[in-house]
Design a protein around this motif. Structure first.
Motif, PDB file in Angstrom:
ATOM      1  N   GLY A 104     -38.030  28.784 -42.275  1.00 16.45           N
ATOM      2  CA  GLY A 104     -38.428  28.086 -43.503  1.00 16.45           C
ATOM      3  C   GLY A 104     -38.498  26.582 -43.284  1.00 16.45           C
ATOM      4  O   GLY A 104     -39.402  25.907 -43.780  1.00 16.45           O
ATOM      5  N   ARG A 115     -41.585  25.705 -41.397  1.00 17.79           N
ATOM      6  CA  ARG A 115     -42.756  25.788 -42.279  1.00 17.79           C
ATOM      7  C   ARG A 115     -42.850  24.529 -43.153  1.00 17.79           C
ATOM      8  O   ARG A 115     -43.923  23.967 -43.362  1.00 17.79           O
ATOM      9  CB  ARG A 115     -42.654  27.047 -43.145  1.00 17.79           C
ATOM     10  N   PRO A 151     -47.651  25.523 -42.709  1.00 19.34           N
ATOM     11  CA  PRO A 151     -47.717  26.956 -42.425  1.00 19.34           C
ATOM     12  C   PRO A 151     -48.473  27.293 -41.140  1.00 19.34           C
ATOM     13  O   PRO A 151     -48.069  28.172 -40.388  1.00 19.34           O
ATOM     14  CB  PRO A 151     -48.416  27.547 -43.653  1.00 19.34           C
ATOM     15  N   GLN A 205     -38.535  26.777 -50.526  1.00 20.01           N
ATOM     16  CA  GLN A 205     -39.885  27.343 -50.687  1.00 20.01           C
ATOM     17  C   GLN A 205     -40.398  27.889 -49.353  1.00 20.01           C
ATOM     18  O   GLN A 205     -41.033  28.946 -49.294  1.00 20.01           O
ATOM     19  CB  GLN A 205     -40.830  26.245 -51.219  1.00 20.01           C
ATOM     20  N   GLY A 206     -40.082  27.142 -48.292  1.00 21.03           N
ATOM     21  CA  GLY A 206     -40.523  27.567 -46.963  1.00 21.03           C
ATOM     22  C   GLY A 206     -39.947  28.921 -46.579  1.00 21.03           C
ATOM     23  O   GLY A 206     -40.633  29.765 -45.993  1.00 21.03           O
ATOM     24  N   GLU A 231     -38.968  31.318 -48.629  1.00 21.24           N
ATOM     25  CA  GLU A 231     -39.626  32.358 -49.444  1.00 21.24           C
ATOM     26  C   GLU A 231     -41.024  32.675 -48.908  1.00 21.24           C
ATOM     27  O   GLU A 231     -41.420  33.839 -48.796  1.00 21.24           O
ATOM     28  CB  GLU A 231     -39.747  31.866 -50.898  1.00 21.24           C
ATOM     29  N   ASP A 232     -41.746  31.601 -48.569  1.00 22.95           N
ATOM     30  CA  ASP A 232     -43.141  31.789 -48.153  1.00 22.95           C
ATOM     31  C   ASP A 232     -43.257  32.385 -46.746  1.00 22.95           C
ATOM     32  O   ASP A 232     -44.292  32.962 -46.406  1.00 22.95           O
ATOM     33  CB  ASP A 232     -43.885  30.437 -48.190  1.00 22.95           C
ATOM     34  N   SER A 233     -42.202  32.218 -45.951  1.00 18.80           N
ATOM     35  CA  SER A 233     -42.287  32.688 -44.566  1.00 18.80           C
ATOM     36  C   SER A 233     -42.107  34.200 -44.450  1.00 18.80           C
ATOM     37  O   SER A 233     -42.572  34.817 -43.491  1.00 18.80           O
ATOM     38  CB  SER A 233     -41.198  32.027 -43.718  1.00 18.80           C
TER      39      SER A 233
END
Lengths: 351, 506
Positions: A182, A185, A190, A336-337, A339-341
């Motif tokens: 994360g 990222r 990304p 956030q990183g 979660e998004d990863s």
């Protein structure tokens, strides 16, 4: 005389499991004084919690995490219990899950008396959590097997063909490896982060169930090098295992980054759950965990954590660069990183 | 029945509700890796079941057919390895395979300076098979005991001993072996820790990672559906076949099959010796060498005595709970349709993490909320999971109760007295065996236990699993492992005493 109530007997027999269960829950131990969920390793957290109990007389009932689903397991357990919290305090070994709990409104605001001593960068502006005792993501390598050639200096080196099939990371869906992903990222964006993990994958990196497993496989000579946490490396050094430790990316060299990327450094975090069943004892425990003595104890322990407060003595086992170049990641972006990863990493590695 | 099936109903409902009309959660099944991983998992489970059957089954038959010294003690010790969780067998084999270890020294050409290669599917099958082989050892002995003497004697008059074995004894022993195969296959399919520690990605690993990473019980259940289906089919199919073939245990079998039989020869000693070496001797030697000094045992006890007792108590409580549930479902003995009983096996085929997940959600939101803070929730989960084993064993035992004894019981006193003086004593062997089996499996259950253990009261197996990942504390892990074995034996002894008391009224 006894033969007149067979149906009643049958009914009682059918209810027996419930009766036994009721007896077990009702006649068991008294309600715990304070319940802490912690992803800090059992061997390091237990002495500190026991010390608190001895000092205050408050009984601590701890739930420790399993290495293979580090932090994530407790995090989801807290979410599942949201409507009826069992835990009073969450002592998390890293920040990302605490940040996500904060975002979900599951943490109470509390500023311990000693929190002001902790630099503002290591605590929540709203008082939902406070950091302590940092660790660093480090590279460990097998000294004997790598004798005569240069050890990896950057996490990007794990994708070097020299280490094809011989490098390891822990599962990037869990624990500090997930947080590290994360952070990458958030720091690199990304595209660069996904490229980094694709390179690792194409270099046949081993994905192992836990940072300690990475350390053990490298220490045994089964693998050449791996990415792990500084506490795992510290334990290995103190026990005389044949590993070398590198604080990565202290110099320029990570592809696409100007200057040094820095080593990912992250604190443990302490927060009190909103709706905690024992709020007073929870505050007592949070105060105890966040005082300087705890940081000193963790720095002196085999864990070898880095104190966040100025002036406290650092760990002995590891040669921490002075100054240590840290990877700069804003906390909200880190959460956030992470979660998004997850979807990308799951698609890449869970096969 | 509703209680036992409630976690599955809950998970299935959540998976459908969260999926929406297009059943999107089940879209996981279209992922390209599903087929190969499922195939690998089935191959691993079949291989480990076959290995367990050969290792434990053959040793059990030989042991029962020959007059070994200290027979009762050896028989009990031979099934004791079941109380060692399979992930500890991995720790044992890791030590043997490490550079300088026994395997690396014996096979230097394979070790290549890095230790003997154990992180692969064949070794995973080997470890699972050897750790679960006591199931076959026990059932093979039970099966051989139940073979009628008159049948064997009649066959001997016209055929040689090989034909007696292949045409009479083995077909009659097949039903209990099939029942064991169903259980071992299911345990192997669902095993998460062993393949994970050996870098073998099985479907169970996939399910656990999905569950752990996603916090979505619907998707996790949907993703687990093929594994659940295969496990349930294997388990229920084997149990149904054994049931139709009239599998019975602990009934009117001869107490000692080998009265007239021979003393063990070299072959018999070799066969049982291999079994004992792999399942008992090697783990024991490694554990003792890891513990090193008695002070380590003392320290482990002082640090974790509550967890040790908690694990022991949970095993006893789960065993008794499962036996009571089985008794409530099957007593008084009556004709029951097989189809009505078989669905009870489903909780055993459910991955432990999903059972734990359902437990947390049901406890946090449902009618069980008042149990959450005590050990009741974990106890209930273990009872739900292991009642199917107790039911199957009790059913097999009741089949062996002579009809005249049933008729006599039906003519006796009524009501409570009939239960106390007739039904329970008649069923006591089956209730005891069912409780023992449930207690043994409960003592090594990990996936659901990690999630459901009450704060501060987790059984010792959770602590052992955490220590497994902390290398320098291997001595403490080994010491706890010894206490785990002692605790499980104490639990079995307690259940045995209760069973003996109940049976005495017969």
């Amino acid at each position: 005389m006894l033969g007149v109530v067979p149906r009643a007997v049958l009914a009682v027999l059918r209810l027996c499991p419930g009766i036994v269960a009721a007896a077990l829950s009702g006649c068991g131990r008294q309600p715990p004084s304070v319940v802490v969920y912690t992803s800090v390793d059992d061997v390091f957290a237990r002495p500190i919690l026991n010390g608190f109990s001895r000092e205050t007389g408050v009984r601590v009932d701890a739930v420790y995490d399993a290495e293979a689903v580090k932090t994530t397991g407790l995090y989801y357990r807290l979410i599942a219990e949201k409507s009826r919290p069992r835990a009073d305090v969450f002592w998390c070994s890293e920040p990302s899950r605490m940040l996500l709990l904060e975002a979900a409104g599951m943490l109470a605001s509390y500023r311990p008396p000693t929190a002001a001593e902790v630099p503002a960068a290591w605590r929540s502006p709203g008082g939902a959590w406070t950091g302590l005792a940092a660790r660093v993501r480090v590279i460990v390598y097998h000294r004997d097997r790598l004798r005569g050639s240069a050890p990896p200096r950057s996490i990007a080196d794990l994708a070097d063909p020299r280490f094809y099939g011989e490098a390891a990371i822990s599962d990037p869906l869990f624990g500090t490896m997930a947080t590290h992903a994360g952070a990458l990222r958030a720091r690199l964006g990304p595209t660069a982060m996904e490229e980094f993990f694709r390179k690792l994958k194409s270099n046949a990196v081993k994905v192992l169930p836990g940072n300690s497993v990475v350390r053990d496989r490298v220490a045994s000579g089964e693998l050449l090098c791996g990415l792990t946490d500084s506490d795992d490396a510290s334990v290995a050094v103190l026990h005389g295992l044949p590993i070398g430790v590198v604080f990565p990316d202290q110099e320029a060299g990570f592809p696409g980054v100007e200057g040094p990327l820095g080593a990912f450094t992250f604190p443990a975090t302490v927060g009190i759950l909103a709706g905690a069943p024992h709020p007073e004892a929870a505050r007592q425990l949070a105060d105890a965990l966040l005082r300087p003595a705890t940081e000193e104890a963790l720095a002196r322990s085999e864990s070898g954590n880095l104190p966040l407060r100025e002036g406290l003595e650092g760990p002995q086992a590891l040669q921490v660069p002075d100054p240590l170049r840290r990877m700069d990641v804003p906390w909200p972006a880190l959460a956030q990183g992470v979660e998004d990863s997850i979807p990308f990493l799951r698609d890449l590695f869970v096969r | 029945m509703g209680l036992i099936l409630s976690p599955i109903v809950y998970l299935a409902a959540v998976s459908v509700v969260r999926s929406g009309p297009l059943f999107s959660a089940y879209g996981e099944l279209a992922r390209p890796e599903v087929g190969p991983i499922l195939g690998r998992t089935i191959a691993l489970a079949l291989a480990s079941t076959l290995l367990a059957a050969v290792l434990g089954g053959v040793a059990g038959l030989v042991f029962e057919a020959r007059k070994f010294p200290a027979r009762r003690l050896l028989g009990a010790v031979s099934v004791a390895p079941l109380v060692l969780p399979p992930f500890l067998h991995v720790a044992v084999w890791e030590r043997l395979a490490a550079p300088g270890g026994l395997l690396a020294a014996a096979f230097p050409f394979a070790a290549d300076g890095k230790g003997f290669p154990i992180r692969n599917l064949p070794v995973a099958a080997w470890i699972l098979g050897s750790s679960l082989s006591p199931v076959f050892f026990f059932l093979a002995r039970q099966g051989l005991r139940a073979v009628p003497d008159e049948l064997v004697d009649a066959a001997r008059l016209t055929r040689g001993s090989v034909a007696v074995w292949t045409r009479v004894i083995l077909p009659l022993v097949a039903p209990p072996m099939a029942a064991g195969a169903g259980v071992v296959l299911t345990m192997s399919l669902l095993s998460y820790e062993v393949p994970r520690l050996l870098d073998v990605t099985t479907y169970s690993v996939l399910v656990n990672l999905n569950y752990g990473a996603l916090d979505d019980p619907g998707r996790a259940f949907a993703a687990a559906a093929p594994l659940f289906a295969v496990s349930a089919a294997g388990l229920i199919g084997a149990e149904a076949w054994a049931d139709r073939r009239g599998f019975s245990i602990a009934g009117r079998e001869r107490r000692d099959r080998c009265d007239p039989c021979m003393r063990p020869g070299v072959t018999a000693w070799c066969v049982t010796g291999i079994y004992w070496s792999l399942t008992i001797f090697l783990p024991a030697v490694v554990l003792v060498s890891l513990v090193g000094r008695p002070i380590v045992l003392a320290r482990a006890w002082l640090t974790d005595w509550e967890k040790i007792l908690s694990g022991c108590g949970m095993a006893v409580a789960a065993g008794i709970g499962a036996a009571i549930a089985a008794g409530a479902l099957l007593l008084p003995p009556r004709r029951q349709r097989l189809l009505g009983i078989l669905p009870l096996g489903l909780p055993l085929a459910l991955p432990g993490a999903l059972l734990g997940f359902a437990g947390i959600h049901l406890a946090a939101t449902g009618p069980f909320a008042w149990w959450v803070d005590g050990p009741g929730l974990l106890w209930l989960a273990h009872v739900v999971r292991f009642t199917p084993i107790a039911v199957f064993i009790l059913r097999a035992q009741l089949r062996a109760v002579p009809q005249d004894e049933r008729d006599a019981a039906a003519l006796g006193p009524r009501g409570t007295a009939r239960w106390l003086d007739a039904w329970i004593p008649l069923a006591a062997p089956g209730l005891t065996a069912g409780a023992l089996a449930a207690a043994l499996f409960s003592s090594t259950e990990l996936s659901a236990t990690i999630l459901l253990a009450a704060p501060g009261a987790e059984p010792v197996i959770v602590r052992m699993y955490n220590l497994l990942h902390y290398g320098p504390e291997r001595d403490a892990l080994a010491a706890l492992c010894m206490f785990q074995v002692a605790g499980a034996i104490a639990a079995a002894a307690a259940i045995g005493c209760i069973g003996a008391f109940l049976a005495r009224r017969r």
